[in-house]
Motif scaffolding. Structure first.
Motif, PDB file in Angstrom:
ATOM      1  N   PHE A  28       0.851  -1.192   0.000  1.00 25.72           N
ATOM      2  CA  PHE A  28       0.000   0.000   0.000  1.00 25.72           C
ATOM      3  C   PHE A  28       0.879   1.232   0.000  1.00 25.72           C
ATOM      4  CE2 PHE A  28      -3.158  -2.820   2.250  1.00 25.72           C
ATOM      5  CZ  PHE A  28      -4.061  -2.844   1.203  1.00 25.72           C
ATOM      6  N   VAL A  29       0.288   2.330  -0.446  1.00 28.97           N
ATOM      7  CA  VAL A  29       1.037   3.586  -0.437  1.00 28.97           C
ATOM      8  C   VAL A  29       0.976   4.166   0.969  1.00 28.97           C
ATOM      9  CG1 VAL A  29       1.099   5.932  -1.381  1.00 28.97           C
ATOM     10  CG2 VAL A  29       0.504   3.988  -2.849  1.00 28.97           C
ATOM     11  N   PHE A  55       4.609   0.467   1.523  1.00 29.10           N
ATOM     12  CA  PHE A  55       4.997  -0.502   2.551  1.00 29.10           C
ATOM     13  C   PHE A  55       4.236  -1.802   2.310  1.00 29.10           C
ATOM     14  CE2 PHE A  55       1.508  -1.136   5.594  1.00 29.10           C
ATOM     15  CZ  PHE A  55       0.585  -0.253   5.055  1.00 29.10           C
ATOM     16  N   ALA A  57       1.888  -4.419   3.411  1.00 33.44           N
ATOM     17  CA  ALA A  57       0.874  -4.777   4.417  1.00 33.44           C
ATOM     18  C   ALA A  57       0.906  -6.286   4.616  1.00 33.44           C
ATOM     19  CB  ALA A  57      -0.498  -4.323   3.968  1.00 33.44           C
ATOM     20  N   TYR A  76      -1.819  -7.685  16.228  1.00 33.19           N
ATOM     21  CA  TYR A  76      -2.213  -6.349  16.684  1.00 33.19           C
ATOM     22  C   TYR A  76      -2.774  -5.536  15.525  1.00 33.19           C
ATOM     23  CZ  TYR A  76       0.201  -7.845  20.823  1.00 33.19           C
ATOM     24  OH  TYR A  76       0.558  -8.562  21.915  1.00 33.19           O
ATOM     25  N   ASN A  77      -3.329  -4.353  15.847  1.00 33.92           N
ATOM     26  CA  ASN A  77      -3.906  -3.478  14.815  1.00 33.92           C
ATOM     27  C   ASN A  77      -2.876  -3.220  13.718  1.00 33.92           C
ATOM     28  OD1 ASN A  77      -5.515  -1.673  17.424  1.00 33.92           O
ATOM     29  ND2 ASN A  77      -6.461  -3.073  16.004  1.00 33.92           N
ATOM     30  N   GLY A  78      -3.358  -3.320  12.499  1.00 34.86           N
ATOM     31  CA  GLY A  78      -2.499  -2.996  11.367  1.00 34.86           C
ATOM     32  C   GLY A  78      -1.521  -4.098  10.975  1.00 34.86           C
ATOM     33  N   SER A  79      -1.667  -5.285  11.536  1.00 34.32           N
ATOM     34  CA  SER A  79      -0.691  -6.353  11.226  1.00 34.32           C
ATOM     35  C   SER A  79      -0.993  -7.037   9.889  1.00 34.32           C
ATOM     36  CB  SER A  79      -0.656  -7.376  12.362  1.00 34.32           C
ATOM     37  OG  SER A  79      -1.952  -7.844  12.634  1.00 34.32           O
ATOM     38  N   GLY A  80      -2.162  -6.776   9.307  1.00 36.41           N
ATOM     39  CA  GLY A  80      -2.453  -7.308   7.972  1.00 36.41           C
ATOM     40  C   GLY A  80      -3.545  -8.361   7.928  1.00 36.41           C
ATOM     41  N   LYS A  81      -4.250  -8.577   9.040  1.00 28.34           N
ATOM     42  CA  LYS A  81      -5.270  -9.641   9.109  1.00 28.34           C
ATOM     43  C   LYS A  81      -6.401  -9.417   8.100  1.00 28.34           C
ATOM     44  CE  LYS A  81      -6.170  -8.550  13.377  1.00 28.34           C
ATOM     45  NZ  LYS A  81      -5.268  -7.419  13.647  1.00 28.34           N
ATOM     46  N   SER A  82      -6.974  -8.214   8.132  1.00 28.80           N
ATOM     47  CA  SER A  82      -8.112  -7.948   7.238  1.00 28.80           C
ATOM     48  C   SER A  82      -7.666  -7.988   5.787  1.00 28.80           C
ATOM     49  CB  SER A  82      -8.720  -6.579   7.534  1.00 28.80           C
ATOM     50  OG  SER A  82      -9.084  -6.525   8.875  1.00 28.80           O
ATOM     51  N   THR A  83      -6.467  -7.499   5.530  1.00 28.51           N
ATOM     52  CA  THR A  83      -5.953  -7.521   4.158  1.00 28.51           C
ATOM     53  C   THR A  83      -5.845  -8.965   3.677  1.00 28.51           C
ATOM     54  OG1 THR A  83      -4.711  -5.534   4.673  1.00 28.51           O
ATOM     55  CG2 THR A  83      -4.025  -6.739   2.709  1.00 28.51           C
ATOM     56  N   HIS A 220     -10.275 -10.160  17.775  1.00 33.47           N
ATOM     57  CA  HIS A 220      -9.434  -9.707  18.888  1.00 33.47           C
ATOM     58  C   HIS A 220      -9.883 -10.366  20.177  1.00 33.47           C
ATOM     59  CE1 HIS A 220      -7.074  -6.700  16.755  1.00 33.47           C
ATOM     60  NE2 HIS A 220      -8.169  -6.389  16.094  1.00 33.47           N
TER      61      HIS A 220
HETATM   62  N1  LIG Z   1      -6.695   0.312   1.116  1.00 35.11           N
HETATM   63  C1  LIG Z   1      -5.626   0.619   1.850  1.00 35.11           C
HETATM   64  N2  LIG Z   1      -4.795   1.625   1.488  1.00 35.11           N
HETATM   65  C2  LIG Z   1      -3.695   1.921   2.206  1.00 35.11           C
HETATM   66  N3  LIG Z   1      -3.324   1.272   3.323  1.00 35.11           N
HETATM   67  C3  LIG Z   1      -4.112   0.263   3.730  1.00 35.11           C
HETATM   68  C4  LIG Z   1      -5.301  -0.109   3.031  1.00 35.11           C
HETATM   69  N4  LIG Z   1      -5.877  -1.160   3.677  1.00 35.11           N
HETATM   70  C5  LIG Z   1      -5.099  -1.423   4.726  1.00 35.11           C
HETATM   71  N5  LIG Z   1      -4.041  -0.580   4.772  1.00 35.11           N
HETATM   72  C6  LIG Z   1      -2.959  -0.587   5.758  1.00 35.11           C
HETATM   73  O1  LIG Z   1      -2.408  -1.898   5.763  1.00 35.11           O
HETATM   74  C7  LIG Z   1      -2.052  -2.275   7.092  1.00 35.11           C
HETATM   75  C8  LIG Z   1      -2.750  -3.565   7.443  1.00 35.11           C
HETATM   76  O2  LIG Z   1      -4.118  -3.301   7.543  1.00 35.11           O
HETATM   77  P1  LIG Z   1      -5.190  -4.399   7.973  1.00 35.11           P
HETATM   78  O3  LIG Z   1      -6.514  -3.715   7.969  1.00 35.11           O
HETATM   79  O4  LIG Z   1      -4.996  -5.596   7.140  1.00 35.11           O
HETATM   80  O5  LIG Z   1      -4.722  -4.715   9.458  1.00 35.11           O
HETATM   81  P2  LIG Z   1      -5.466  -5.528  10.601  1.00 35.11           P
HETATM   82  O6  LIG Z   1      -4.451  -6.455  11.165  1.00 35.11           O
HETATM   83  O7  LIG Z   1      -6.707  -6.106  10.075  1.00 35.11           O
HETATM   84  O8  LIG Z   1      -5.774  -4.386  11.644  1.00 35.11           O
HETATM   85  P3  LIG Z   1      -6.995  -4.195  12.686  1.00 35.11           P
HETATM   86  O9  LIG Z   1      -6.758  -5.151  13.801  1.00 35.11           O
HETATM   87  O10 LIG Z   1      -6.828  -2.779  13.116  1.00 35.11           O
HETATM   88  O11 LIG Z   1      -8.268  -4.428  11.944  1.00 35.11           O
HETATM   89  C9  LIG Z   1      -2.437  -1.109   7.986  1.00 35.11           C
HETATM   90  O12 LIG Z   1      -1.279  -0.337   8.223  1.00 35.11           O
HETATM   91  C10 LIG Z   1      -3.437  -0.329   7.164  1.00 35.11           C
HETATM   92  O13 LIG Z   1      -3.382   1.027   7.463  1.00 35.11           O
END
Ligand SMILES: Nc1ncnc2c1ncn2[C@@H]1O[C@H](COP(=O)(O)OP(=O)(O)OP(=O)(O)O)[C@@H](O)[C@H]1O
Length: 345
Positions: A28-29, A55, A57, A76-83, A220
């Motif tokens: 992602f940017v 970076f 994700a 943890y938040n932002g670790s990439g799970k949802s992605t 979580h």
């Molecule tokens: N569409 C997008 N554009 C830019 N950055 C993104 C995008 N989607 C996710 N990110 C970034 O990618 C990283 C991983 O995001 P992701 O949502 O996968 O994390 P997560 O582990 O699910 O977090 P959470 O527990 O907060 O839901 C984060 O730093 C997020 O800001």
């Protein structure tokens, strides 16, 4: 009926892979522009290179998931799970590497994804279920069940843009779960509606698992994860930090020594079993006393106590079955009492 991980079927030894994730990258940017100075240098150097900072994700994730596995994605938040969940579902494409899946996928990933705001709940059910691979006749056959599960009621004919976020989620969950998916993906199970509705969703998810379907959840709620999942994958800054038993993954997340959650869980179960045995022992003693006292009424009361202890089993029975058991038990006890009287005579 209460379902627990110990009631859920273990993954078959020869279960095929239903998800194959191979060296997956998603970039992602981080920021699009730099300072004026950096932009100027970039311009005079002939616009070489990329001005935006990127970076990963997801950073080289490889794993296979087998049919019937119940996998929790932790981190943890932002670790990439949802992605990762979005890449598995296909709503997002990888920059590198591949994700292969087998069988119908459904799930709750992004609120309202697949719902059109200007259409009514009814039209959205048809559209969404069709996107998830159902035939029109199948949707028609399940429509009433979907609406009843969602508890949307008359709002089914209202445009979904007027729904509250909870109503939206309930309908989306109801559609997804009724498409009978092979693979069910859920981002934060507990985000769905209020507590009674969450319990209903959880029961439905467990039912799906009991039928051997594959589940991948982001959550979580570590206690919940250790209850329904058998495998846990901990992500850290887009990479797999741990992949193994769910309860051990929970320990990794809680920064505890390996086996703590499992031990606590078993100790908890042991304690519950002991308590149950003790109460049953008391009921049994009361029952024996009742038999000796010779009063059918007290026997029935003592029997009811025992029945209460076995509530789960009783709940699963029909009324005729219950009646049959109680009647045969009363006949057996009456015979026993007669014999006792004969002996005492
Ligand atoms: N569409 C997008 N554009 C830019 N950055 C993104 C995008 N989607 C996710 N990110 C970034 O990618 C990283 C991983 O995001 P992701 O949502 O996968 O994390 P997560 O582990 O699910 O977090 P959470 O527990 O907060 O839901 C984060 O730093 C997020 O800001």
């Amino acid at each position: 009926m209460k379902l627990d991980i110990f009631d859920l079927p273990p993954v078959a030894a020869n279960a095929p892979d239903v998800i194959r994730i191979d060296h997956l990258f998603k970039r992602f940017v981080l920021r699009h522009t730099r300072s004026m100075k950096e932009a100027f240098i970039w311009l005079v150097k002939g616009r070489k290179g990329d001005l935006s900072e990127k970076f990963n994700a997801l950073n080289d994730v490889t794993m296979n998931i087998r049919q019937g596995e119940r996998v929790a994605l932790l981190g943890y938040n932002g670790s990439g799970k949802s992605t990762l969940l979005k890449l598995i579902s296909g709503v997002m494409q990888p920059d590198d590497g591949s994700v292969l899946t087998r069988g119908r996928i459904a799930g709750l990933i992004e609120v309202g994804a697949g719902f059109h705001p200007d259409l009514t709940g009814r039209d959205n059910v048809f559209m969404n279920a069709a996107i998830l691979g159902m035939e029109k006749e199948q949707i028609e056959a399940k429509f009433d069940e979907i609406v009843a599960f969602s508890e949307i009621g008359d709002f089914i004919d209202t445009e979904v843009k007027f729904y509250s976020s909870g109503m939206y989620l309930r309908l989306a969950f109801a559609v997804a779960i009724h498409t009978d998916p092979e693979i069910f993906l859920v981002d934060e199970i507990l985000a769905v509606g209020d507590e009674p509705f969450q319990r209903k969703c959880l029961a439905k998810i467990k039912e799906l698992c009991a039928r051997g379907k594959t589940l991948v959840v982001v959550s979580h709620d570590l206690d919940l994860v250790s209850q329904i999942c058998d495998r846990g994958v901990v992500l850290e800054r887009g990479a797999v930090k741990f992949d193994g038993e769910a309860m051990e993954a929970v320990d990794v997340m809680r920064d505890l020594p390996f086996g703590t959650t499992k031990r606590n869980r078993y100790e908890g179960d042991l304690l519950a079993a002991q308590q149950k045995l003790e109460t049953m022992e008391v009921s049994r003693r009361e029952l024996m006393q009742a038999i000796e006292s010779g009063s059918t009424e007290t026997v029935v009361v003592a029997l009811a106590d025992i029945a209460e202890d076995s509530q789960a089993e009783i709940d699963a029975m029909s009324n005729e079955q219950k009646l049959e058991i109680v009647n045969s038990e009363i006949t057996r006890l009456e015979k026993k009492r007669e014999r006792l009287h004969q002996l005492n005579a």
